[in-house]
Scaffold this active site. Structure first.
Site, PDB file in Angstrom:
ATOM      1  N   GLU A   1       0.813  -1.216   0.000  1.00  0.00           N
ATOM      2  CA  GLU A   1       0.000   0.000   0.000  1.00  0.00           C
ATOM      3  C   GLU A   1       0.850   1.271   0.000  1.00  0.00           C
ATOM      4  OE1 GLU A   1      -3.877  -1.564   2.454  1.00  0.00           O
ATOM      5  OE2 GLU A   1      -1.939  -1.680   3.404  1.00  0.00           O
TER       6      GLU A   1
ATOM      7  N   CYS B   1      -1.274   5.744   9.980  1.00  0.00           N
ATOM      8  CA  CYS B   1      -0.036   5.096  10.418  1.00  0.00           C
ATOM      9  C   CYS B   1      -0.327   3.782  11.112  1.00  0.00           C
ATOM     10  CB  CYS B   1       0.686   5.971  11.435  1.00  0.00           C
ATOM     11  SG  CYS B   1       1.572   7.296  10.707  1.00  0.00           S
TER      12      CYS B   1
ATOM     13  N   CYS C   1       6.523  -6.986   7.436  1.00  0.00           N
ATOM     14  CA  CYS C   1       7.663  -6.469   8.202  1.00  0.00           C
ATOM     15  C   CYS C   1       8.047  -7.474   9.276  1.00  0.00           C
ATOM     16  CB  CYS C   1       7.304  -5.131   8.846  1.00  0.00           C
ATOM     17  SG  CYS C   1       8.676  -4.411   9.774  1.00  0.00           S
TER      18      CYS C   1
ATOM     19  N   CYS D   1       3.173   8.465   1.232  1.00  0.00           N
ATOM     20  CA  CYS D   1       3.779   7.524   2.170  1.00  0.00           C
ATOM     21  C   CYS D   1       4.063   6.223   1.403  1.00  0.00           C
ATOM     22  CB  CYS D   1       2.775   7.304   3.304  1.00  0.00           C
ATOM     23  SG  CYS D   1       3.314   6.137   4.522  1.00  0.00           S
TER      24      CYS D   1
ATOM     25  N   CYS E   1       1.268  -2.578  15.498  1.00  0.00           N
ATOM     26  CA  CYS E   1       1.297  -2.257  14.056  1.00  0.00           C
ATOM     27  C   CYS E   1       0.697  -3.380  13.209  1.00  0.00           C
ATOM     28  CB  CYS E   1       2.735  -1.990  13.638  1.00  0.00           C
ATOM     29  SG  CYS E   1       2.950  -1.809  11.857  1.00  0.00           S
TER      30      CYS E   1
ATOM     31  N   CYS F   1       6.330  -4.966  15.746  1.00  0.00           N
ATOM     32  CA  CYS F   1       5.910  -4.098  16.850  1.00  0.00           C
ATOM     33  C   CYS F   1       4.456  -4.456  17.203  1.00  0.00           C
ATOM     34  CB  CYS F   1       5.994  -2.635  16.441  1.00  0.00           C
ATOM     35  SG  CYS F   1       7.650  -2.168  15.900  1.00  0.00           S
TER      36      CYS F   1
HETATM   37  N1  SAH Z   1       9.026   0.660   9.989  1.00  0.00           N
HETATM   38  C1  SAH Z   1       9.206   2.048  10.114  1.00  0.00           C
HETATM   39  C2  SAH Z   1       8.333   2.865   9.189  1.00  0.00           C
HETATM   40  C3  SAH Z   1       6.907   2.416   9.020  1.00  0.00           C
HETATM   41  S1  SAH Z   1       5.827   2.624  10.390  1.00  0.00           S
HETATM   42  C4  SAH Z   1       9.032   2.488  11.560  1.00  0.00           C
HETATM   43  O1  SAH Z   1       8.542   1.690  12.353  1.00  0.00           O
HETATM   44  O2  SAH Z   1       9.418   3.595  11.882  1.00  0.00           O
HETATM   45  C5  SAH Z   1       5.564   4.401  10.435  1.00  0.00           C
HETATM   46  C6  SAH Z   1       5.179   4.934  11.794  1.00  0.00           C
HETATM   47  O3  SAH Z   1       3.858   4.488  12.186  1.00  0.00           O
HETATM   48  C7  SAH Z   1       6.109   4.442  12.905  1.00  0.00           C
HETATM   49  O4  SAH Z   1       6.452   5.497  13.773  1.00  0.00           O
HETATM   50  C8  SAH Z   1       5.261   3.424  13.593  1.00  0.00           C
HETATM   51  O5  SAH Z   1       5.678   3.143  14.883  1.00  0.00           O
HETATM   52  C9  SAH Z   1       3.901   4.066  13.540  1.00  0.00           C
HETATM   53  N2  SAH Z   1       2.803   3.142  13.838  1.00  0.00           N
HETATM   54  C10 SAH Z   1       2.773   1.802  13.667  1.00  0.00           C
HETATM   55  N3  SAH Z   1       1.575   1.299  14.062  1.00  0.00           N
HETATM   56  C11 SAH Z   1       0.833   2.345  14.483  1.00  0.00           C
HETATM   57  C12 SAH Z   1      -0.505   2.481  14.974  1.00  0.00           C
HETATM   58  N4  SAH Z   1      -1.309   1.436  15.104  1.00  0.00           N
HETATM   59  N5  SAH Z   1      -0.936   3.720  15.307  1.00  0.00           N
HETATM   60  C13 SAH Z   1      -0.134   4.814  15.145  1.00  0.00           C
HETATM   61  N6  SAH Z   1       1.124   4.750  14.665  1.00  0.00           N
HETATM   62  C14 SAH Z   1       1.616   3.528  14.334  1.00  0.00           C
HETATM   63 FE1  SF4 Z   2       7.598  -2.811  11.067  1.00  0.00          FE
HETATM   64 FE2  SF4 Z   2       5.288  -1.718  11.806  1.00  0.00          FE
HETATM   65 FE3  SF4 Z   2       7.303  -1.893  13.551  1.00  0.00          FE
HETATM   66 FE4  SF4 Z   2       7.480  -0.150  11.501  1.00  0.00          FE
HETATM   67  S1  SF4 Z   2       5.986  -0.088  13.183  1.00  0.00           S
HETATM   68  S2  SF4 Z   2       9.064  -1.578  12.215  1.00  0.00           S
HETATM   69  S3  SF4 Z   2       6.375  -1.322   9.904  1.00  0.00           S
HETATM   70  S4  SF4 Z   2       6.210  -3.626  12.626  1.00  0.00           S
END
Ligand code: SAH
Ligand code: SF4
Length: 360
Positions: free
Chosen positions: A108, A350, A130, A123, A137, A134
Site C-alpha cells: 500500500e 499510520c 515487516c 507515504c 502495528c 511491533c
Molecule cells: N518501519 C518504520 C516505518 C513504518 S511505520 C518504523 O517503524 O518507523 C511508520 C510509523 O507508524 C512508525 O512510527 C510506527 O511506529 C507508527 N505506527 C505503527 N503502528 C501504528 C498504529 N497502530 N498507530 C499509530 N502509529 C503507528
Molecule cells: Fe515494522 Fe510496523 Fe514496527 Fe514499523 S511499526 S518496524 S512497519 S512492525
C-alpha cells in the site's frame, strides 16, 4: 462524502508482465540501454522525461519516440510492473493505493493532502510485511514476506503521481516495512526519486524503528533527508514490551547512535512517539522522555494510536492525556507536534496498512 472504493477497472493500467520495468532506472542506465540498442543518446533523455516528468504508463504515449524504437523496447521491457488492485478515497481526501506486484503480492501507498501548506505527501512502502513485529502495528502482524525492488519503490511514486494528477513533492518512508532492513535498495530508490523525479532531499523522510548499525551507515551518506526514529518509550522495559527489537538494540545503543547521527550530519531528528493509553502515556513517561532527549537536536512527533483491532488490547489516549503529555515534553525545551490522523475510515493511517485484499 463517504469513503469511496474504486475498482481496478476504473484505473488505466497495463496487465502485469515478466519483462523488465524501465521505471526505477537512472538516466545513466537508460543511456547504456539505448546505446546497446544502437540508438542515439538523446533517446535516453526523451525516455527519461516520459518516465519521470510525464509519468506515462505505456510506450504508445511516448509520442516523440519512433514506432520502431518503441516496439523494440517493448520486446524486452515494460514501462512499469505495478497495477492498482484497489484504490480508496477517504472522507478527508486521503487516497490509499493497493498496488499489485508482479508476483501477485500487494503493498500500500497513501497520498495525503496538507491543507495548511497546500502540499501533497506520499507515504511509500519498502517491504511486503515487516519482520520487526511491533505490537501495535498491522504491518507487523503480517510477518515479513519480501523486500521491494528499487523499481517497485519508485513506481509507487510515479504511479500515484500519474493517477492522482497531483504534484507530489514530499515523500515519507512510513508505509509497510522497515526501510533500514532494505537499506541499499531504499537508498538507490531515493537517489532515483531525487535525481530523476526531482523530489528534493529535504522533502524526503525515512522512518526507522531503530536499526542501530544502519543509523551509523546513514550518517556517512551525507544526504539532506530527514531521519525519523520510532522511539515510542523512554525506558527499556516499556519499549521492549511494545517493540521486540529493543532487546537487540536497547536504548543504551540507540541513543549514542542518534547523538552520533546528529553530530555527523548536523541534521535535526524527528522523534516519533506513539501514544498508547496506560502503556506509555503517563506523566512519568513524558518526564523521562524529556530527560532522555535533553541535548539531542530533535523535534518530537506524538502519534496517538490508530486502532488495528481490539484483539491487540491497545487504546488511544484521551485528548486530555495527549495534551498533558505534549505540555510536559514541551517544558523540556522540545518542539512537540501531535500527528493528525489521515484516512482512518479507509485504514490508511499510520500502522493500519495490512493488505486487506489477498494475493491472487
Ligand atoms: N518501519 C518504520 C516505518 C513504518 S511505520 C518504523 O517503524 O518507523 C511508520 C510509523 O507508524 C512508525 O512510527 C510506527 O511506529 C507508527 N505506527 C505503527 N503502528 C501504528 C498504529 N497502530 N498507530 C499509530 N502509529 C503507528
Ligand atoms: Fe515494522 Fe510496523 Fe514496527 Fe514499523 S511499526 S518496524 S512497519 S512492525
Amino acid at each position: 462524502m463517504n469513503a469511496q472504493l474504486q475498482t481496478p477497472s476504473a484505473c488505466p493500467i497495463a496487465p502485469p508482465s515478466t519483462q523488465e520495468p524501465l521505471i526505477g532506472k537512472s538516466l545513466e542506465e537508460l543511456r547504456s540501454l539505448v546505446k546497446d540498442m544502437g540508438e542515439p543518446a538523446f533517446r535516453a533523455d526523451q525516455l527519461h522525461q516520459w518516465l519521470y516528468v510525464h509519468c506515462v504508463r505505456n510506450f504508445d504515449d511516448m509520442s516523440n519516440l519512433k514506432k520502431s524504437f518503441r516496439d523494440k523496447l517493448a520486446e524486452t521491457h515494460q514501462v512499469g510492473s505495478l497495477s492498482i488492485a484497489e484504490k480508496q478515497v477517504s472522507q478527508d481526501g486521503t487516497t490509499k493505493y493497493l498496488f499489485r506486484l508482479p508476483d501477485g503480492k500487494v503493498v500500500e501507498s497513501v497520498l495525503m493532502y496538507f491543507e495548511e501548506r497546500g502540499t501533497y505527501a506520499l507515504c511509500l512502502s519498502t517491504q511486503v510485511g515487516c519482520a520487526v513485529n511491533c505490537g501495535f502495528c498491522a504491518t507487523g502482524k503480517l510477518g515479513f514476506m519480501r523486500n521491494l525492488s528499487v523499481a517497485e519503490i519508485v513506481e509507487q511514486y510515479v504511479y500515484a503521481q500519474a493517477d492522482s494528477g497531483k504534484e507530489v513533492r514530499n515523500i515519507v518512508f512510513m508505509g509497510q516495512g522497515e526501510p533500514m532492513l532494505n537499506y541499499d535498495t531504499v537508498l538507490q530508490a531515493i537517489h532515483i526519486l531525487n535525481k530523476s523525479a526531482e523530489v528534493g532531499m529535504r522533502h524526503i523522510t525515512i522512518s526507522t524503528s531503530g536499526i542501530v548499525p544502519r543509523i551509523y551507515d546513514l550518517a556517512k551518506e551525507d544526504m539532506q533527508l530527514t531521519l525519523a526514529i520510532s522511539l515510542h518509550a523512554p525506558d527499556n522495559a516499556t519499549r521492549e514490551a511494545i517493540m521486540p527489537l529493543n532487546k537487540k538494540w536497547p536504548l543504551e545503543e540507540l541513543m549514542p547512535a542518534l547523538h552520533h547521527y546528529v553530530s555527523t550530519t548536523g541534521k535535526r531528528l524527528t522523534i516519533e512517539y506513539i501514544l498508547l493509553a496506560g502503556v506509555n502515556d503517563q506523566p512519568g513517561h513524558a518526564h523521562d522522555l524529556g530527560k532522555l532527549l535533553q541535548g539531542l537536536k530533535c523535534n518530537v512527533n506524538l502519534i496517538p494510536y490508530n486502532p488495528i483491532g481490539d484483539a491487540y488490547g491497545y487504546k488511544r489516549p484521551s485528548g486530555n492525556a495527549i495534551h498533558r503529555f505534549k505540555d510536559i515534553v514541551t517544558a523540556y525545551g522540545k518542539k512537540v507536534t501531535v500527528r493528525v490522523e489521515r484516512g482512518v475510515d479507509i485504514a490508511a493511517a499510520c500502522g493500519q496498512l495490512a493488505n486487506k485484499v489477498q494475493p491472487v
